[in-house]
Design a protein around this motif. Structure first.
Motif, PDB file in Angstrom:
ATOM      1  N   MET C 135       0.825  -1.205   0.000  1.00  0.00           N
ATOM      2  CA  MET C 135       0.000   0.000   0.000  1.00  0.00           C
ATOM      3  C   MET C 135       0.864   1.262   0.000  1.00  0.00           C
ATOM      4  O   MET C 135       0.527   2.259  -0.652  1.00  0.00           O
ATOM      5  N   GLY C 138       2.003   1.673  -3.523  1.00  0.00           N
ATOM      6  CA  GLY C 138       0.918   2.185  -4.351  1.00  0.00           C
ATOM      7  C   GLY C 138       0.739   3.677  -4.145  1.00  0.00           C
ATOM      8  O   GLY C 138       0.540   4.439  -5.104  1.00  0.00           O
ATOM      9  N   LEU C 139       0.839   4.103  -2.895  1.00  0.00           N
ATOM     10  CA  LEU C 139       0.683   5.525  -2.578  1.00  0.00           C
ATOM     11  C   LEU C 139       1.790   6.351  -3.230  1.00  0.00           C
ATOM     12  O   LEU C 139       1.540   7.421  -3.802  1.00  0.00           O
ATOM     13  N   ALA C 141       3.438   5.514  -5.868  1.00  0.00           N
ATOM     14  CA  ALA C 141       3.154   5.495  -7.306  1.00  0.00           C
ATOM     15  C   ALA C 141       2.103   6.544  -7.652  1.00  0.00           C
ATOM     16  O   ALA C 141       2.195   7.224  -8.675  1.00  0.00           O
ATOM     17  N   LEU C 142       1.117   6.690  -6.775  1.00  0.00           N
ATOM     18  CA  LEU C 142       0.069   7.693  -7.008  1.00  0.00           C
ATOM     19  C   LEU C 142       0.653   9.106  -6.979  1.00  0.00           C
ATOM     20  O   LEU C 142       0.341   9.951  -7.822  1.00  0.00           O
ATOM     21  N   ALA C 145       2.335   9.795 -10.149  1.00  0.00           N
ATOM     22  CA  ALA C 145       1.560   9.699 -11.384  1.00  0.00           C
ATOM     23  C   ALA C 145       0.905  11.026 -11.771  1.00  0.00           C
ATOM     24  O   ALA C 145       0.522  11.201 -12.911  1.00  0.00           O
ATOM     25  N   VAL C 146       0.752  11.952 -10.817  1.00  0.00           N
ATOM     26  CA  VAL C 146       0.050  13.200 -11.122  1.00  0.00           C
ATOM     27  C   VAL C 146       1.052  14.344 -11.125  1.00  0.00           C
ATOM     28  O   VAL C 146       1.837  14.501 -10.185  1.00  0.00           O
TER      29      VAL C 146
END
Lengths: 222, 200, 243
Positions: C135, C138-139, C141-142, C145-146
């Motif tokens: 997790m 994933g965070l 990566a988030l 990503a923006v």
């Protein structure tokens, strides 16, 4: 209420027509399940034992992949702006969209389960157990995955990243879904315990999902 | 009814688009927002529609319908059509009428008003760009909203389409509506000009 | 000095510049004391010297959870007060939390090696930490990503809060799943039956690691603030050219 009913009707219509995603989800489910014997060998006893797990994994991936477009399609054509501006609370709108998605893409998966159960040599009880757990558990997958689908609007992309974000959150559903199915087939645990927890998980996601998705949409528009 | 903003500041992606913007429009009045590319015309409409949050200042509607917020009383006609190609022309319009709620109007009449009554049963995928825009305009007629926020509304419309839309906007204003339009081209109705972002 | 002043990025930079050397020194001293005490602690009659991995493993595992808590608070700051410093705090915390989680995994696996005979056992605690690690990744990566930092912050804030709500559920599920498949727990980590000779070094290490986190976090926040200033300067330069 008419607004929500109209939204549900529209989303189901779109997903069943040309270019819609409902049937692709079932096809993906079928393909994943058919792939499994090639990976583990055509040993029917082993496939029977793994059956519930295979079906659950297939359903998990299928419902996640079809969720990808839940909000991005509306975002790209501008519908999402109007939906956010409308007089219906955004949380309810999100819940309605998820419900429509579940009816169009989740229910077909459950209906396909008996056919796929035959391929995996599951008996009637086992197939019924898997179908019942999917019926109770797929709403949780849809409503949790919806959060990722709403984040995909901010990200301007979904796909792999969405799967990476959402899959860890669906581990509890997978655990109790498969456990309840196994309990019904082999015991010794009673079917009721994991099944009740599975239902509880679905109810919790029914609450968290729409709120998180609505917050994400409100903050993610540009 | 009066829509006004004072000291509105807009920041997009860490860049200030405009600041200290004041504007006002009353019922029956149209405001034409002009300015060069990137001056923030679309951003201003999205701020009024509540889709963006201003970094400073305030935007409000006085004398609107009771408890409803400004976005709930506004129609937004954006660059994107909000149409689903898989649905028919009537299905698209019927969905927005039911979803938006409020006082609703007969779909056939709305389609006739924008000159699309011959295509009512066709899938929206078959429409040309101009026809898609006409169908979007029909949405403004199908559900009643006092505030119209229009982003380059005459784009893709031919001369007869522009005249048709000018007449519809005139009717809307005559009924006590309010229009804020971001535009490069003349709207074809009497409108006050609001220039943002300095000289063009 | 009020909280409002602290929330100003410039004040934050000047204040942390003064505090950071002291924090770093305190962290170093406490870490040295804790490590010395840990080295002096007696061997376990069952586990021998490997029990000393606990002094590294437990603080890491504790911080893995604590950092998610810090990020959740920052997420509230982002969503409720829309404060840019909250964005910075959340973004700076994620990689540090991921690092602590990774160390907890590695030390846990090393600690388990002599007990289990394998480096990885699907033990309930380790499995939960592994999911948490996923997790964190994933965070991160988030965040990556923006492009626009404030939009990324809001998306990450929602994911952080959803994660915070889900982590107890995941923990419960994994525990349940584990007892289903493997009734007896092989390894008892910590627990109330811990001897004083273990407890004191463990507490010292826990405080030392917490200080380490605060130091690293403040330093990372400074870097992030400066990085954002560079970004806005570059943007200003770009717009001046085109004007």
């Amino acid at each position: 209420m008419t607004a929500l009913a109209a939204l549900i009707r529209r989303d189901i219509k779109i997903s069943l027509r040309v270019g819609g995603g409902a049937l692709i989800g079932v096809l993906f489910f079928l393909t994943v399940v058919v792939l499994m014997p090639f990976a583990v060998g055509p040993d029917l006893a082993l496939l029977t034992r793994l059956g519930p797990a295979i079906l659950w994994l297939g359903a998990l991936l299928a419902s996640l992949l079809t969720l990808d477009r839940l909000f991005t399609a509306d975002h790209e054509d501008g519908s999402l702006d109007l939906i956010v501006m409308s007089r219906t609370p955004l949380e309810l709108t999100c819940a309605a969209k998820a419900l429509a998605h579940w009816l169009a893409a989740g229910v077909p998966l459950i209906l396909a389960t008996p056919v796929l159960g035959l391929l995996l040599n599951l008996n009637a009880t086992a197939t019924a157990a898997v179908a019942l757990t999917l019926l109770a558990g797929t709403p949780a997958l849809t409503f949790t995955g919806m959060i990722g689908a709403a984040l995909a609007v901010t990200l301007h992309r979904g796909g792999l990243l969405l799967a990476v974000l959402v899959l860890p959150l669906s581990i509890p559903v997978l655990i109790f879904g498969v456990a309840a199915s196994q309990a019904a087939i082999t015991g010794p645990l009673s079917f009721g315990t994991p099944f009740s927890i599975l239902c509880a998980l679905s109810l919790v996601s029914l609450v968290i999902g729409p709120f998180a998705a609505a917050a994400s949409l409100r903050h993610g528009l540009d | 009814m009066r829509l006004s903003g004072s000291g509105v500041r807009c920041v997009r992606g860490g860049r200030e688009v405009f600041s200290g913007l004041d504007f006002a429009a009353s019922a029956g009045e149209a405001l034409a927002v002009t300015g060069r590319n990137g001056s923030g015309k679309t951003s201003l409409l999205r701020l009024i529609a509540g889709l963006l949050t201003p970094e400073g200042g305030s935007i409000g509607l006085e004398g609107g319908e009771g408890e409803l917020t400004l976005p709930e009383q506004a129609h937004l006609l954006g660059h994107r059509d909000a149409l689903k190609p898989a649905l028919s022309v009537t299905e698209n319009l019927a969905f927005w009428r039911e979803f938006l709620g409020g006082e609703a109007f007969d779909l056939r009449e709305c389609l006739a008003a924008v000159g699309l009554d011959h295509a009512a049963g066709l899938p929206a995928a078959f429409l040309s760009a101009g026809q898609r825009r006409r169908l979007s305009i029909a949405r403004l007629l199908a559900a009643r909203r006092p505030v119209w926020l229009l982003d380059e509304p005459t784009n893709a419309l031919d001369t007869s389409g522009q005249a048709m839309f000018a007449a519809l906007m005139g009717d809307h204003l005559a009924r006590g509506g309010l229009i804020i339009a971001a535009t490069h081209a003349p709207l074809g109705i009497a409108a006050r000009e609001l220039r943002i972002g300095g000289a063009a | 000095m009020t909280l409002i002043d602290l929330a100003n990025p410039t004040r934050f930079l000047s204040l942390t510049a003064r505090i950071l050397p002291w924090l770093a020194a305190a962290t170093t001293i406490l870490l040295l004391v804790g490590l010395y005490q840990a080295a002096m602690a007696p061997d376990d009659y069952q586990q021998g010297a490997t029990v000393k991995i606990m002094f590294i493993h437990v603080p890491n595992a504790w911080l893995a959870m604590f950092v998610w808590g810090v990020m959740s608070l920052a997420a509230l700051g982002t969503l409720v007060w829309r404060h840019p410093l909250a964005d910075v705090a959340a973004k700076a915390a994620a990689p540090i939390g991921a690092a602590f989680t990774f160390l907890a995994l590695v030390t846990g696996s090393l600690w388990g090696r002599p007990m289990w005979g394998t480096y990885w056992e699907w033990d309930a605690r380790l499995t939960s930490v592994l999911i948490m690690f996923l997790m964190y990744l994933g965070l991160i990566a988030l965040w990556r990503a923006v492009e626009d930092p404030s939009r990324a912050a809001r998306a990450a804030a929602i994911l952080t809060l959803v994660g915070a709500l889900n982590l107890p559920i995941i923990k419960f599920s994994v525990d349940w799943w584990n007892t289903l498949h493997q009734p007896a727990s092989v390894l008892r980590m910590g627990g109330p039956a811990l001897d004083r000779s273990f407890l004191i070094p463990l507490l010292v290490m826990a405080v030392a690691f917490s200080l380490l986190f605060v130091t690293l976090h403040l330093a990372a926040m400074r870097n992030e603030i400066l990085r954002r200033r560079v970004r806005s300067l570059q943007m200003m330069q770009a717009s001046r050219r085109s004007a």
